[in-house]
Enzyme design. Structure first.
Site, PDB file in Angstrom:
ATOM      1  N   LYS A   1       2.228 -12.219   3.930  1.00 55.17           N
ATOM      2  CA  LYS A   1       3.553 -11.993   3.325  1.00 55.17           C
ATOM      3  C   LYS A   1       4.494 -13.139   3.666  1.00 55.17           C
ATOM      4  O   LYS A   1       5.210 -13.657   2.816  1.00 55.17           O
ATOM      5  CB  LYS A   1       4.150 -10.664   3.805  1.00 55.17           C
ATOM      6  CG  LYS A   1       3.343  -9.479   3.340  1.00 55.17           C
ATOM      7  CD  LYS A   1       3.966  -8.179   3.796  1.00 55.17           C
ATOM      8  CE  LYS A   1       2.930  -7.078   3.789  1.00 55.17           C
ATOM      9  NZ  LYS A   1       2.094  -7.021   2.589  1.00 55.17           N
TER      10      LYS A   1
ATOM     11  N   LYS B   1     -13.072 -10.150   3.522  1.00 51.27           N
ATOM     12  CA  LYS B   1     -12.427  -8.901   3.080  1.00 51.27           C
ATOM     13  C   LYS B   1     -13.479  -7.801   2.853  1.00 51.27           C
ATOM     14  O   LYS B   1     -14.287  -7.889   1.934  1.00 51.27           O
ATOM     15  CB  LYS B   1     -11.698  -9.225   1.764  1.00 51.27           C
ATOM     16  CG  LYS B   1     -10.934  -8.108   1.191  1.00 51.27           C
ATOM     17  CD  LYS B   1      -9.463  -8.242   1.434  1.00 51.27           C
ATOM     18  CE  LYS B   1      -8.747  -7.003   0.953  1.00 51.27           C
ATOM     19  NZ  LYS B   1      -7.508  -6.760   1.639  1.00 51.27           N
TER      20      LYS B   1
ATOM     21  N   GLY C   1       0.800  -1.230   0.000  1.00 53.04           N
ATOM     22  CA  GLY C   1       0.000   0.000   0.000  1.00 53.04           C
ATOM     23  C   GLY C   1       0.828   1.274   0.000  1.00 53.04           C
ATOM     24  O   GLY C   1       0.470   2.254  -0.663  1.00 53.04           O
ATOM     25  N   ASN C   2       1.969   1.260   0.726  1.00 54.55           N
ATOM     26  CA  ASN C   2       2.754   2.498   0.804  1.00 54.55           C
ATOM     27  C   ASN C   2       3.427   2.853  -0.524  1.00 54.55           C
ATOM     28  O   ASN C   2       3.885   3.966  -0.714  1.00 54.55           O
ATOM     29  CB  ASN C   2       3.795   2.418   1.932  1.00 54.55           C
ATOM     30  CG  ASN C   2       4.791   1.294   1.726  1.00 54.55           C
ATOM     31  OD1 ASN C   2       4.477   0.268   1.108  1.00 54.55           O
ATOM     32  ND2 ASN C   2       6.001   1.462   2.227  1.00 54.55           N
TER      33      ASN C   2
ATOM     34  N   LYS D   1      -2.483 -10.006  -3.000  1.00 51.86           N
ATOM     35  CA  LYS D   1      -1.421  -9.753  -3.985  1.00 51.86           C
ATOM     36  C   LYS D   1      -0.111 -10.462  -3.636  1.00 51.86           C
ATOM     37  O   LYS D   1       0.680 -10.796  -4.524  1.00 51.86           O
ATOM     38  CB  LYS D   1      -1.179  -8.249  -4.184  1.00 51.86           C
ATOM     39  CG  LYS D   1      -0.646  -7.519  -2.967  1.00 51.86           C
ATOM     40  CD  LYS D   1       0.733  -6.971  -3.169  1.00 51.86           C
ATOM     41  CE  LYS D   1       1.328  -6.286  -1.966  1.00 51.86           C
ATOM     42  NZ  LYS D   1       0.920  -6.552  -0.628  1.00 51.86           N
TER      43      LYS D   1
HETATM   44  P1  ADP Z   1       1.110  -3.810   2.514  1.00 49.15           P
HETATM   45  O1  ADP Z   1       0.173  -2.699   2.226  1.00 49.15           O
HETATM   46  O2  ADP Z   1       2.514  -3.550   2.101  1.00 49.15           O
HETATM   47  O3  ADP Z   1       0.589  -5.147   2.039  1.00 49.15           O
HETATM   48  P2  ADP Z   1       0.380  -4.285   5.303  1.00 49.15           P
HETATM   49  O4  ADP Z   1       0.064  -3.037   6.052  1.00 49.15           O
HETATM   50  O5  ADP Z   1      -0.728  -5.147   4.861  1.00 49.15           O
HETATM   51  O6  ADP Z   1       1.286  -3.846   4.092  1.00 49.15           O
HETATM   52  O7  ADP Z   1       1.405  -5.181   6.137  1.00 49.15           O
HETATM   53  C1  ADP Z   1       2.647  -4.668   6.621  1.00 49.15           C
HETATM   54  C2  ADP Z   1       2.509  -4.269   8.081  1.00 49.15           C
HETATM   55  O8  ADP Z   1       2.421  -5.439   8.901  1.00 49.15           O
HETATM   56  C3  ADP Z   1       3.671  -3.553   8.674  1.00 49.15           C
HETATM   57  O9  ADP Z   1       3.677  -2.189   8.343  1.00 49.15           O
HETATM   58  C4  ADP Z   1       3.489  -3.814  10.186  1.00 49.15           C
HETATM   59  O10 ADP Z   1       2.795  -2.739  10.774  1.00 49.15           O
HETATM   60  C5  ADP Z   1       2.589  -5.030  10.242  1.00 49.15           C
HETATM   61  N1  ADP Z   1       3.102  -6.187  11.012  1.00 49.15           N
HETATM   62  C6  ADP Z   1       2.282  -7.055  11.666  1.00 49.15           C
HETATM   63  N2  ADP Z   1       2.973  -8.012  12.271  1.00 49.15           N
HETATM   64  C7  ADP Z   1       4.289  -7.772  12.000  1.00 49.15           C
HETATM   65  C8  ADP Z   1       5.510  -8.428  12.368  1.00 49.15           C
HETATM   66  N3  ADP Z   1       5.512  -9.533  13.107  1.00 49.15           N
HETATM   67  N4  ADP Z   1       6.677  -7.910  11.917  1.00 49.15           N
HETATM   68  C9  ADP Z   1       6.680  -6.793  11.154  1.00 49.15           C
HETATM   69  N5  ADP Z   1       5.557  -6.124  10.784  1.00 49.15           N
HETATM   70  C10 ADP Z   1       4.366  -6.595  11.206  1.00 49.15           C
HETATM   71 MG    MG Z   2      -1.687  -5.517   2.870  1.00 51.29          MG
END
Ligand code: ADP
Ligand code: MG
Length: 312
Positions: free
Chosen positions: A273, A127, A11-12, A211
């Site tokens: 992820k 979702k 997202g970022n 994704k």
């Molecule tokens: P994206 O939009 O890149 O898919 P998400 O916001 O869905 O990102 O997921 C990434 C986020 O997951 C990080 O910014 C963090 O806040 C969160 N997160 C949750 N658990 C963990 C963890 N164990 N280690 C690192 N980040 C984590």
């Molecule tokens: Mg995400």
């Protein structure tokens, strides 16, 4: 020597609205061009959460105003792929020009991804998408359109859709041919347009594919060397956000799976992820999966940061 890399942008990398996206793609383009400049073959996958939400809402408004049927979610995903691809293509071209190099061919592929009709996710939609509704409105829409609805964190009711696993990338051979020819391909946006086989027809499904899972399947299907998931944190942590939090650097698939089983990664954010990384790393010895910050992609590839997951 260069590697074949599938990158998944979070997202970022795209921001939350149109103006934010224009700015965010500049940083994103830098990260991508860094990897290309270092001699790697790169294929780009991106998310589409906020964008597909905006499109879905806009089309929903239009439909109710004109008393037409709402636009299928699959069509909204297709629209988001094209619009996001357009912005990334544009930013990449500019970044290549800024560096004084040649602009390689850059192309966005509107991508369908087949999911299984019998995927258990269809029985348990999770979702939330689209606009917020009152209880009455949500119930009436649910009746009329067969939507599943859920209360969303005290903010009202929303439609919820399933998030099934991607099974097959329909346009894979086109993606492979262009990537093999040295073109920079953007594909599987938003996890791909979810479709199910109905005889010869591919029917759009009211679903959202993760994704990160789509990127893992693409990396496997293209026999890539690396899957890099670029997000808003530099490394994956255990005891995330707690005083004794520990950043992880190098994990075997077994270690990653163990932490996932212990609930170290939040479902819906870090868990998919790590699962996607495990899936790709397990597929073949030598496969490397990496999770890191968008701005640190190059350094992560040089082994200086990020969380790496491999089959040991
Ligand atoms: P994206 O939009 O890149 O898919 P998400 O916001 O869905 O990102 O997921 C990434 C986020 O997951 C990080 O910014 C963090 O806040 C969160 N997160 C949750 N658990 C963990 C963890 N164990 N280690 C690192 N980040 C984590
Ligand atoms: Mg995400």
């Amino acid at each position: 020597m260069g590697k074949k890399i599938v990158i998944a942008l979070g997202g970022n990398a795209l921001g939350n609205n149109l103006p934010e996206q224009m700015v965010a793609v500049k940083t994103t383009a830098k990260a991508i061009v860094d990897l290309v400049e270092d001699g790697n073959e790169v294929v780009v996958v991106h998310g589409n959460g906020p964008q597909v939400g905006v499109i879905n809402n806009a089309m929903g408004e239009f439909a109710s105003e004109h008393k037409e049927d709402p636009t299928p979610l699959s069509v909204c995903v297709a629209m988001s792929q094209a619009y996001i691809g357009y912005d990334i293509q544009n930013a990449l071209r500019e970044e290549f020009l800024n560096r004084g190099g040649k602009v390689p061919p850059v192309v966005t592929v509107v991508t369908q991804v087949r999911v299984d009709k019998d995927d258990p996710a269809f029985q348990n939609p999770t979702k939330p998408i689209g606009r917020f509704m009152t209880k009455e409105e949500a119930e009436s829409e649910a009746q009329k359109r067969g939507w599943n609805i859920k209360e969303d964190a005290g903010r009202g009711y929303r439609r919820v859709v399933a998030s099934p696993k991607p099974k097959e990338i329909v346009e894979l051979s086109a993606i492979k041919a262009m990537s093999d020819a040295g073109e920079l391909v953007i594909c599987c946006g938003g996890g791909g347009i979810p479709v199910v086989s109905e005889g010869k027809h591919l029917a759009g499904a009211a679903a959202v594919i993760d994704k990160d899972f789509a990127a893992a399947l693409l990396a496997e299907s293209l026999e890539a060397d690396m899957l890099i998931i670029l997000t808003a944190v530099e490394k994956v942590a255990i005891r995330y956000g707690k005083p004794d939090q520990e950043w992880l650097t190098d994990l075997s698939v077994e270690e990653a799976q163990k932490y996932a089983d212990q609930g170290e990664f939040a479902p819906g954010s870090m868990l998919p992820k790590v699962q996607a990384a495990i899936q790709f790393a397990s597929a073949k010895k030598g496969n490397e999966a990496m999770i890191t910050l968008l701005e640190k992609a190059r350094e992560a590839l040089q082994g200086k940061t990020g969380t790496k997951i491999t089959k040991k």
